[in-house]
Scaffold this motif. Structure first.
Motif, mmCIF file in Angstrom:
data_model
loop_
_atom_site.group_PDB
_atom_site.id
_atom_site.type_symbol
_atom_site.label_atom_id
_atom_site.label_comp_id
_atom_site.label_asym_id
_atom_site.label_seq_id
_atom_site.Cartn_x
_atom_site.Cartn_y
_atom_site.Cartn_z
ATOM 1 N N MET A 31 37.215 27.640 12.251
ATOM 2 C CA MET A 31 38.586 28.110 12.450
ATOM 3 C C MET A 31 39.036 29.007 11.312
ATOM 4 O O MET A 31 39.676 30.036 11.530
ATOM 5 C CB MET A 31 39.518 26.912 12.605
ATOM 6 C CG MET A 31 39.313 26.146 13.911
ATOM 7 S SD MET A 31 40.275 24.619 14.012
ATOM 8 C CE MET A 31 41.954 25.291 14.057
ATOM 9 N N ALA A 32 38.697 28.624 10.090
ATOM 10 C CA ALA A 32 39.066 29.455 8.942
ATOM 11 C C ALA A 32 38.291 30.767 8.929
ATOM 12 O O ALA A 32 38.811 31.800 8.496
ATOM 13 C CB ALA A 32 38.821 28.687 7.644
ATOM 14 N N ALA A 33 37.065 30.729 9.424
ATOM 15 C CA ALA A 33 36.213 31.927 9.402
ATOM 16 C C ALA A 33 36.757 33.041 10.275
ATOM 17 O O ALA A 33 36.537 34.228 9.992
ATOM 18 C CB ALA A 33 34.793 31.566 9.841
ATOM 19 N N ALA B 255 29.747 28.299 7.088
ATOM 20 C CA ALA B 255 28.907 27.575 6.125
ATOM 21 C C ALA B 255 29.282 27.944 4.694
ATOM 22 O O ALA B 255 29.319 27.090 3.803
ATOM 23 C CB ALA B 255 27.433 27.887 6.392
ATOM 24 N N ASP B 256 29.563 29.218 4.483
ATOM 25 C CA ASP B 256 29.975 29.663 3.151
ATOM 26 C C ASP B 256 31.320 29.052 2.754
ATOM 27 O O ASP B 256 31.513 28.645 1.601
ATOM 28 C CB ASP B 256 30.060 31.191 3.125
ATOM 29 C CG ASP B 256 30.378 31.731 1.746
ATOM 30 O OD1 ASP B 256 29.643 31.406 0.800
ATOM 31 O OD2 ASP B 256 31.374 32.468 1.606
ATOM 32 N N ILE B 257 32.248 28.978 3.702
ATOM 33 C CA ILE B 257 33.551 28.362 3.431
ATOM 34 C C ILE B 257 33.373 26.898 3.064
ATOM 35 O O ILE B 257 34.013 26.391 2.136
ATOM 36 C CB ILE B 257 34.477 28.516 4.656
ATOM 37 C CG1 ILE B 257 34.904 29.985 4.803
ATOM 38 C CG2 ILE B 257 35.714 27.619 4.535
ATOM 39 C CD1 ILE B 257 35.614 30.299 6.101
ATOM 40 N N ASP B 258 32.480 26.197 3.769
ATOM 41 C CA ASP B 258 32.241 24.784 3.462
ATOM 42 C C ASP B 258 31.683 24.621 2.050
ATOM 43 O O ASP B 258 32.046 23.683 1.333
ATOM 44 C CB ASP B 258 31.287 24.171 4.483
ATOM 45 C CG ASP B 258 31.164 22.671 4.318
ATOM 46 O OD1 ASP B 258 32.198 21.966 4.407
ATOM 47 O OD2 ASP B 258 30.045 22.175 4.077
ATOM 48 N N ARG B 259 30.819 25.522 1.630
ATOM 49 C CA ARG B 259 30.300 25.477 0.253
ATOM 50 C C ARG B 259 31.428 25.667 -0.758
ATOM 51 O O ARG B 259 31.488 24.978 -1.784
ATOM 52 C CB ARG B 259 29.225 26.550 0.053
ATOM 53 C CG ARG B 259 27.883 26.219 0.677
ATOM 54 C CD ARG B 259 26.801 27.161 0.203
ATOM 55 N NE ARG B 259 27.020 28.526 0.671
ATOM 56 C CZ ARG B 259 26.573 28.998 1.825
ATOM 57 N NH1 ARG B 259 25.874 28.218 2.642
ATOM 58 N NH2 ARG B 259 26.790 30.254 2.172
ATOM 59 N N GLN B 260 32.331 26.582 -0.464
ATOM 60 C CA GLN B 260 33.449 26.813 -1.372
ATOM 61 C C GLN B 260 34.397 25.616 -1.417
ATOM 62 O O GLN B 260 34.948 25.292 -2.464
ATOM 63 C CB GLN B 260 34.203 28.068 -0.929
ATOM 64 C CG GLN B 260 33.392 29.343 -1.096
ATOM 65 C CD GLN B 260 34.145 30.563 -0.617
ATOM 66 O OE1 GLN B 260 35.236 30.864 -1.082
ATOM 67 N NE2 GLN B 260 33.574 31.282 0.347
ATOM 68 N N VAL C 292 30.129 34.412 12.243
ATOM 69 C CA VAL C 292 31.152 33.373 12.090
ATOM 70 C C VAL C 292 30.523 32.071 11.595
ATOM 71 O O VAL C 292 31.075 31.400 10.720
ATOM 72 C CB VAL C 292 31.907 33.154 13.416
ATOM 73 C CG1 VAL C 292 32.803 31.914 13.335
ATOM 74 C CG2 VAL C 292 32.753 34.389 13.745
ATOM 75 N N ARG C 293 29.358 31.706 12.138
ATOM 76 C CA ARG C 293 28.686 30.483 11.686
ATOM 77 C C ARG C 293 28.281 30.594 10.223
ATOM 78 O O ARG C 293 28.413 29.642 9.448
ATOM 79 C CB ARG C 293 27.466 30.195 12.556
ATOM 80 C CG ARG C 293 27.804 29.836 13.992
ATOM 81 C CD ARG C 293 26.610 29.199 14.695
ATOM 82 N NE ARG C 293 25.465 30.104 14.742
ATOM 83 C CZ ARG C 293 25.243 30.986 15.713
ATOM 84 N NH1 ARG C 293 26.102 31.085 16.732
ATOM 85 N NH2 ARG C 293 24.175 31.763 15.682
ATOM 86 N N ALA D 136 40.302 27.641 0.969
ATOM 87 C CA ALA D 136 39.048 28.177 0.431
ATOM 88 C C ALA D 136 38.777 29.578 0.957
ATOM 89 O O ALA D 136 38.273 30.438 0.221
ATOM 90 C CB ALA D 136 37.890 27.247 0.782
ATOM 91 N N ALA D 137 39.105 29.810 2.220
ATOM 92 C CA ALA D 137 38.809 31.107 2.836
ATOM 93 C C ALA D 137 39.838 32.171 2.509
ATOM 94 O O ALA D 137 39.498 33.345 2.331
ATOM 95 C CB ALA D 137 38.712 30.940 4.354
#
Length: 226
Positions: free
Chosen positions: A184-186, A208-213, A203-204, A72-73
């Motif tokens: 970790m991905a961030a 959160a944005d990566i989790d949404r994606q 980073v936090r 995703a990232a």
């Protein structure tokens, strides 16, 4: 054309064929044989005169949360492209012509980390493209992702999912949860300045944005496309 020049050209041709065949056989072997290290890890160890933290794990022992967070990232078209994402490259060039970012696929990043030296040159870019093509031709997507997750840098001297999970969270890579995977991905774009263990506000937010994606992509069901 002189006879001497013809001999030189013929020798260069055969040398090129030999190098192409040798690298193809190397990449083919790595489809089944786990690489003992990578060029990036070896370079870091030489520069710092100490061992990097790395601990190889097969893909099935790396949390699907981390697999999805990284896709995703870093490369949401990973299951569909053949090594290059030309649309993202064009967009990156348009947004920042001097220093294009965010255009390398997971396959390209794996090729650079595994086989090539640090730096920038046309020769290095050409070799990156060559190894990217070989990997896409000779490896399944799962193998590309497995090697990437084992050699990617997640922190200063910390390479691979297992070493990062132990170092940052005190757990095995298979137990990485959604939030930890996002952290970790961030940090992947700049793991020496950003930290998954002590994440900054940025980073936090990125996690959160990566989790949404990841949710938008369909979570672990997306991995079935590999």
């Amino acid at each position: 054309m002189s006879r001497f020049l013809k001999r030189i050209l013929k020798a260069c041709l055969w040398l090129g064929i030999l190098l192409a065949a040798t690298t193809a056989l190397l990449v083919l072997a790595l489809r089944w044989v786990d690489p003992p290290s990578s060029m990036v890890i070896l370079a870091w160890q030489q520069q710092n005169d100490r061992q990097a933290q790395c601990d190889w794990q097969p893909l099935e022992k790396i949390s699907p949360h981390l697999q999805m967070a990284v896709i995703a990232a870093e490369d949401q078209k990973f299951p569909r492209h053949h090594g290059f994402d030309f649309a993202s490259l064009k967009k990156a060039l348009e947004e920042n012509r001097k220093r294009p970012r965010g255009a390398s696929t997971i396959t390209q990043q794996t090729a650079k980390n595994l086989f090539l030296w640090n730096g920038r040159s046309y020769l290095r870019k050409g070799l990156e493209a060559w190894f990217t093509l070989l990997m896409e031709l000779l490896w399944p997507k799962e193998r590309i992702l497995e090697i990437y997750l084992n050699i990617a840098e997640f922190g200063e001297g910390v390479y691979g999912a297992q070493a990062a999970a132990k170092n940052f969270f005190g757990i095995h890579a298979i137990h990485i949860d959604r939030w930890q995977a996002g952290l970790m991905a961030a940090v992947l774009p700049n793991p020496r300045r950003m930290s998954a263990r002590a994440p900054s506000r940025y980073v936090r937010s990125r996690a959160a944005d990566i989790d949404r994606q990841v949710r938008q992509l369909g979570r672990s069901s997306y991995l079935e496309k590999l």
